[in-house]
Each structure stands twice: as structure tokens, then as C-alpha cells.
Design an enzyme around this catalytic site. Structure first.
Site, PDB file in Angstrom:
ATOM      1  CB  CYS A  88      -0.985   0.014   1.157  1.00  0.00           C
ATOM      2  SG  CYS A  88      -0.242  -0.003   2.795  1.00  0.00           S
ATOM      3  CG  HIS A 172      -4.627   1.844   3.825  1.00  0.00           C
ATOM      4  ND1 HIS A 172      -4.062   1.062   2.829  1.00  0.00           N
ATOM      5  CD2 HIS A 172      -5.565   2.618   3.197  1.00  0.00           C
ATOM      6  CE1 HIS A 172      -4.641   1.329   1.670  1.00  0.00           C
ATOM      7  NE2 HIS A 172      -5.541   2.276   1.869  1.00  0.00           N
TER       8      HIS A 172
END
Length: 310
Positions: A88, A172
Site C-alpha cells: 500500500c 494503510h
């Protein structure tokens, strides 16, 4: 094919990451607090922001994003979904780079290999397919993984008992960029980019958007955040300032001092990255042998007990 390792949220790591990919004209800068976005040179150099927060499934359950609205027209900007675990951070960076390079072609260069990849995937118009293609790029994966030390032990996937029963926090990364006078959020876990509307002052308006986002996440018990700015390469910027005609002596002194500070920071980044790329398990074991060699059995057990309680 080897997998993707996790990498640290660090301006030096991200700057070296894009440099190793062949990108020129950009660097990353730590943003210690939101108001910093509007301060000094950062405001004028700012091209985007990487926003890091702990992943929580409830944030992604609705049909719409918790802030802004989906931009479903795939022709308006480049966007790829994250299809590879642990990718990510690089996914967010690539999403931003491919848009910024097209918006500022005179000052940002993707380099030959990344340009070839961009030209290949830009017409797909399917975010999952683009993400899968990027995830299968050996160049990007190898550069990404180069910032993790070699692992002398089995991985979590190979050892189902490792950390068993412990809930680990997963973070994230998403990107925010200006594009066609609007602010867009590029989140690889979303089906589309998110449109946050037009802006008059990118730094100020983005600060307000991020403050609102943090407040929304706090309501869902998410309280850890990190911001890294994407900015124009400060070395290039400061060198350009020093070469301008009509520069005063005081201005020359200030820019030269800032240039030296930036060079010192790059040197520190290089040292830190070198340490990250090495596994010091052997060194630690050797030091442990030296320390414990003169201990009695009782002293050794006391040291173990003390260490286990920390």
C-alpha cells in the site's frame, strides 16, 4: 515470485524509493503537524501528501467514502487499486507519481522505465487490472523490498504459530493530490479515486480536509496518524534560487545555508537507509555472548527476567 515486504513510513525511504525508480524532480518531507502545510517553503513546494493511519474495516464498509465523493470517470486521472498485500505504501506513491508527472511535465520526470510502465497501463481504465500489473512489476517490487533487511528466520506466513493470539495493528497509506484545480484522494482499497472538490489554496484547503478526516477517524477510535509531503526537489529549488539574477547577499546566505542543511539531511537519510537494509541479528548475538560470558548462571537468569518484563 517473491512477495512484498512492509516498509517504514519515512520521508528518506520514500525519497530514495522514487529516486531508485528513476523519478526526478520530487522528494518527500515529513509533516510534523497539520499547520506545517501552510508554513514557509513547504506551502509553495507542496505537490501532495501521503496520509498514514491504522486500517479499520468499518471505514470501508459503506457504498460511499466517509468524506468526499467517488470520481467514476476513469479518464479524469490515473488510479490503480491495491491488489498486493504490504504494497500500500508504494501503491499510494505510484498513484501520486503518475498523476503529478503528467500535470507537471516540465519539472517532474518519471524516467524511462516508469514512463514505459505508465504508457502501458494508462489505457486500461480498470483500477484492479492496473493494480495487478503494477504489483507484478519486478522493478517496483525489488526496489520496494530493498528497504527491508534480509530475514534470517521464517516469515509469519510460513510459521502459523508466530505471534499467535496477538492482534497486530495494520497501517494503510493513501495519497492526496491537486489535479485540474480539484483535490483528489487516491486510496488503493477504494474502487475509485475520491473527489474532495475545488480548491483555491491547495495547502490550506488540504489541511482542512485532513483535519476533518482525522476527526472522523477519531470517532471510530482511530487515533494514530502520520503525514509525509510530496514536494518539489529542494536541492533543485535551492540551486535555482542561488543562480537567479539580482539575488541579494542576505538571500544568497539564507539559500546557501538551507542547501547545506538539505545536503546534511540527505546524508543522514543515506546512513539510516543503509542500517535498514542490514540484518544485525548476528551482531546482536555476538554482543550478547560478550556480555554474558562473564555472568554467573544466577546473574544470567536475573538479566533474562528483567528483559522479559520490559
Amino acid at each position: 515470485m517473491s512477495g512484498w515486504n512492509t516498509i517504514e513510513s519515512d520521508a528518506g525511504v520514500f525519497t530514495r524509493l522514487i529516486t531508485d525508480l528513476g523519478v526526478e524532480g520530487l522528494q518527500f518531507e515529513d509533516i510534523p503537524y497539520l499547520e506545517y502545510l501552510e508554513e514557509g517553503q513547504i506551502s509553495s513546494l507542496l505537490k501532495g501528501v501521503v496520509f498514514l493511519f491504522p486500517y479499520k474495516a468499518s471505514i470501508y464498509r459503506g457504498s460511499e467514502p466517509i468524506q468526499g465523493k467517488y470520481e467514476t470517470d476513469s479518464t479524469k486521472l490515473f488510479f490503480s487499486q491495491q491488489t498486493i498485500q504490504n504494497a500500500c505504501a508504494t501503491q499510494a506513491v505510484i498513484n501520486m507519481l503518475f498523476n503529478l508527472a503528467q500535470d507537471a511535465q516540465e519539472s517532474v520526470s518519471l524516467g524511462p522505465e516508469m514512463t514505459t510502465l505508465y504508457e502501458f497501463v494508462k489505457e486500461f481504465h480498470q483500477p484492479d487490472l492496473i493494480g495487478e500489473t503494477i504489483g507484478n512489476s519486478e522493478l517496483i517490487r525489488n526496489v520496494h523490498n530493498s528497504f527491508s533487511p534480509p530475514n534470517l528466520f521464517v516469515s509469519d506466513e510460513d510459521d502459523p504459530y508466530r505471534n499467535k493470539g496477538k492482534k497486530e495493528e495494520v497501517f494503510h497509506f493513501v495519497g492526496f493530490i491537486p489535479h485540474n484545480s480539484r483535490i483528489y484522494e487516491l486510496d488503493g482499497l477504494r474502487p475509485y479515486p475520491i473527489d474532495h472538490g475545488p480548491f483555491t489554496d491547495f495547502s490550506k484547503d488540504l489541511k482542512d480536509i485532513l483535519q476533518t478526516r482525522m476527526n472522523l477517524l477519531v470517532e471510530q477510535c482511530v487515533q494514530k496518524f502520520n503525514l509525509i509531503g510530496v514536494i518539489k526537489d529542494k536541492l533543485e529549488f535551492l540551486q535555482d534560487q542561488l543562480q537567479k539574477e539580482g539575488i541579494t547577499d542576505s538571500e544568497e546566505f539564507i539559500f546557501a545555508e538551507q542547501l547545506q542543511e538539505e545536503l546534511n539531511k540527505r546524508e543522514q537519510w543515506n546512513e539510516e537507509i543503509t542500517c535498514r537494509k542490514h540484518n544485525f541479528t548476528g551482531l546482536a548475538l555476538e554482543l550478547m555472548k560478550q556480555i554474558t560470558s562473564s555472568m554467573s548462571q544466577q546473574e544470567f537468569q536475573e538479566a533474562l527476567t528483567l528483559a522479559s518484563n520490559k
